[in-house]
Design a protein around this motif. Structure first.
Motif, PDB file in Angstrom:
ATOM      1  N   LYS A 197     -75.580 -23.519  14.262  1.00  0.00           N
ATOM      2  CA  LYS A 197     -75.412 -24.868  14.965  1.00  0.00           C
ATOM      3  C   LYS A 197     -75.615 -24.724  16.650  1.00  0.00           C
ATOM      4  N   SER A 238     -61.651 -28.277  14.881  1.00  0.00           N
ATOM      5  CA  SER A 238     -63.097 -28.638  15.442  1.00  0.00           C
ATOM      6  C   SER A 238     -64.151 -27.335  15.319  1.00  0.00           C
ATOM      7  N   ASN A 260     -68.819 -30.024  13.272  1.00  0.00           N
ATOM      8  CA  ASN A 260     -69.837 -31.055  12.969  1.00  0.00           C
ATOM      9  C   ASN A 260     -69.058 -32.328  12.967  1.00  0.00           C
ATOM     10  N   PHE A 261     -70.092 -33.121  13.553  1.00  0.00           N
ATOM     11  CA  PHE A 261     -69.614 -34.677  13.842  1.00  0.00           C
ATOM     12  C   PHE A 261     -69.122 -35.485  12.462  1.00  0.00           C
ATOM     13  N   ASN A 262     -69.983 -35.039  11.441  1.00  0.00           N
ATOM     14  CA  ASN A 262     -69.722 -35.629  10.405  1.00  0.00           C
ATOM     15  C   ASN A 262     -68.536 -35.404   9.696  1.00  0.00           C
ATOM     16  N   SER A 263     -67.728 -34.291   9.690  1.00  0.00           N
ATOM     17  CA  SER A 263     -66.680 -33.871   8.950  1.00  0.00           C
ATOM     18  C   SER A 263     -65.349 -34.332  10.106  1.00  0.00           C
ATOM     19  N   ILE A 264     -65.615 -35.356  10.982  1.00  0.00           N
ATOM     20  CA  ILE A 264     -64.227 -35.600  11.844  1.00  0.00           C
ATOM     21  C   ILE A 264     -63.145 -36.065  11.193  1.00  0.00           C
ATOM     22  N   TYR A 265     -63.330 -36.723  10.200  1.00  0.00           N
ATOM     23  CA  TYR A 265     -62.151 -37.144   9.185  1.00  0.00           C
ATOM     24  C   TYR A 265     -61.453 -36.090   8.670  1.00  0.00           C
ATOM     25  N   TYR A 309     -65.076 -26.555  11.710  1.00  0.00           N
ATOM     26  CA  TYR A 309     -65.924 -27.348  11.171  1.00  0.00           C
ATOM     27  C   TYR A 309     -67.038 -27.644  11.832  1.00  0.00           C
TER      28      TYR A 309
END
Lengths: 271, 166
Positions: free
Chosen positions: A38, B129, B134-139, B132
């Motif tokens: 990442k 944060s 990753n912006f996609n797993s913000i939920y 994970y």
């Protein structure tokens, strides 16, 4: 200096915090493969944009030189066109027509390589621009290579600075044909083979493309002879050719399309 | 003075052991592990040297990371919470963080609640944060942060009540 030290001493907690934060991010990076990928992705995006920006700056500073070259090339093209129309006019009166099967496209090099033993170049034209495999690529002052991979928007070229590529060439205004290849030493020196030692040539003679292959039209200038050694054993010259344009300075190229390429290839296959 | 430092180091070691041996194995609903080692950050004396405190937070997170095989999320979240603690104290108690013993003596429960909950929430938010990343797993991040914060907070609140009565 005193002020800087004072400021550091006043904010020593903040400084310490950021130092330890960097240290812990470093640990995170080195201990987890997921975070490593990442973080390196973020790095790639940053460095890509930065490189784009700096290369556009450098290009801007080179514009004057680039303009000079373009003017030179325009002159060459215009004079060629005038000469051609003149000749064509004459030939029309003789009820004859010259057949010229080559088409040209412009492209820009986005990644040049010249310091390996096998060099490949990437240009910004691809399948959508009509580029196909095995087209020749030239520039204003010589041959660049042959296209070997085509994607949707980009293509890769086997550079003439590649061990396996041999280009049909001849000495200008003569009919001594040979093969031009690269031995991997200096980037602007190539070797011309198969010229018999009885040929009447000297240092400084111009080398042009031979036109025996279906990749390139004949009489494209490539370089000039920089050294000439007559071999006693086999009756051939060992010729070193200096390219007119240093490969590290290549930037704009022309893709050569031979309309008859498929026809010639089919014919060869039948033999 | 020596007594106080000794008490702090004893607490430090005990909290790490409790976290690693007991609380990391709870797995409530399959994924919730409350955090207890943050009690050290909450109860550390307000009037002590902030530089040493930042170092202690870093080493606390680092040891937890080493022992629980996480890459570095605990280190970063502890460090940030430790750095932000004076501001949080100002925010919650409306006083200068240099004032000693405000935490123990303040009779207003809502102040203490705000202080503990903000520290736990910030810590958990940064922690998940980073896990994970990753912006996609913000939920998922928000869900885990809220659930884990509430669970940890209940545990910490009870512990602090005991601690005070000692």
């Amino acid at each position: 200096m005193q002020r800087i030290i004072n400021a550091l001493a006043r904010n020593k907690n903040t400084v310490l915090f950021f130092l330890l934060l960097i240290l812990s991010i470093y640990f995170l990076n080195s201990r987890s493969y997921y975070h490593q990928t990442k973080i390196s992705k973020i790095g790639l995006i940053l460095s890509g944009n930065l490189n784009n920006f700096s290369s556009s700056l450098i290009r801007y500073s080179r514009l004057r030189n680039e303009n000079k070259l373009l003017v030179k090339e325009n002159l060459f093209l215009k004079s060629n066109k005038i000469r051609k129309t003149y000749r064509n006019n004459k030939l029309i009166t003789l009820k004859e027509k010259i057949y010229f099967p080559f088409l040209f496209k412009t492209a820009k090099i986005i990644k040049n390589s010249y310091n390996k033993r096998e060099n490949f170049i990437i240009i910004n034209k691809g399948k959508t621009d009509g580029v196909k495999m095995e087209m020749g690529v030239i520039n204003s002052e010589g041959i660049v290579g042959i296209i070997n991979q085509v994607s949707k928007n980009y293509s890769s070229i086997i550079s003439i600075l590649h061990n396996d590529l041999k280009i049909n060439a001849k000495i200008k205004n003569t009919s001594y044909y040979g093969f031009l290849s690269w031995n991997g030493n200096k980037i602007n020196i190539m070797t011309l083979e198969d010229i018999v030692s009885t040929a009447n040539i000297s240092i400084g003679d111009t080398i042009v493309s031979g036109g025996m292959s279906s990749y390139f039209p004949s009489d494209l200038t490539i370089g000039k002879i920089s050294s000439l050694i007559k071999s006693k054993n086999d009756g051939y010259y060992t010729i070193e050719v200096e390219l007119f344009k240093n490969p590290s300075q290549w930037e704009y190229v022309y893709i050569v399309e031979n309309k008859d390429f498929q026809e010639i290839k089919n014919l060869q296959r039948k033999n | 003075m020596i007594n106080e430092n000794l008490k702090s180091s004893f607490q430090f070691a005990l909290l790490i052991l409790a976290q690693i041996i007991v609380l990391d194995n709870i797995n409530l609903f399959g994924f919730l592990n409350p955090i207890i080692y943050i009690l050290f950050i909450i109860t550390y004396k307000f009037d002590k040297n902030q530089t040493i405190f930042i170092f202690l937070c870093f080493s606390l997170g680092f040891i937890i990371d080493l022992l629980s095989q996480t890459p570095g999320a605990n280190t970063i979240s502890c460090l940030i919470v430790g750095y932000l603690r004076p501001f949080l104290i100002n925010f919650a108690f409306k006083i200068n963080s240099d004032m000693p013993k405000a935490f123990i003596n303040d009779p207003n429960i809502s102040h203490r609640f705000l202080y503990i909950f903000s520290i736990v929430l910030i810590h958990q938010l940064i922690y998940f944060s980073i896990i994970y990343f990753n912006f996609n797993s913000i939920y998922l991040i928000i869900k885990y942060t809220i659930l884990s914060s509430i669970f940890s907070f209940i545990l910490l609140w009870t512990l602090i009540s005991f601690y005070k009565s000692l």
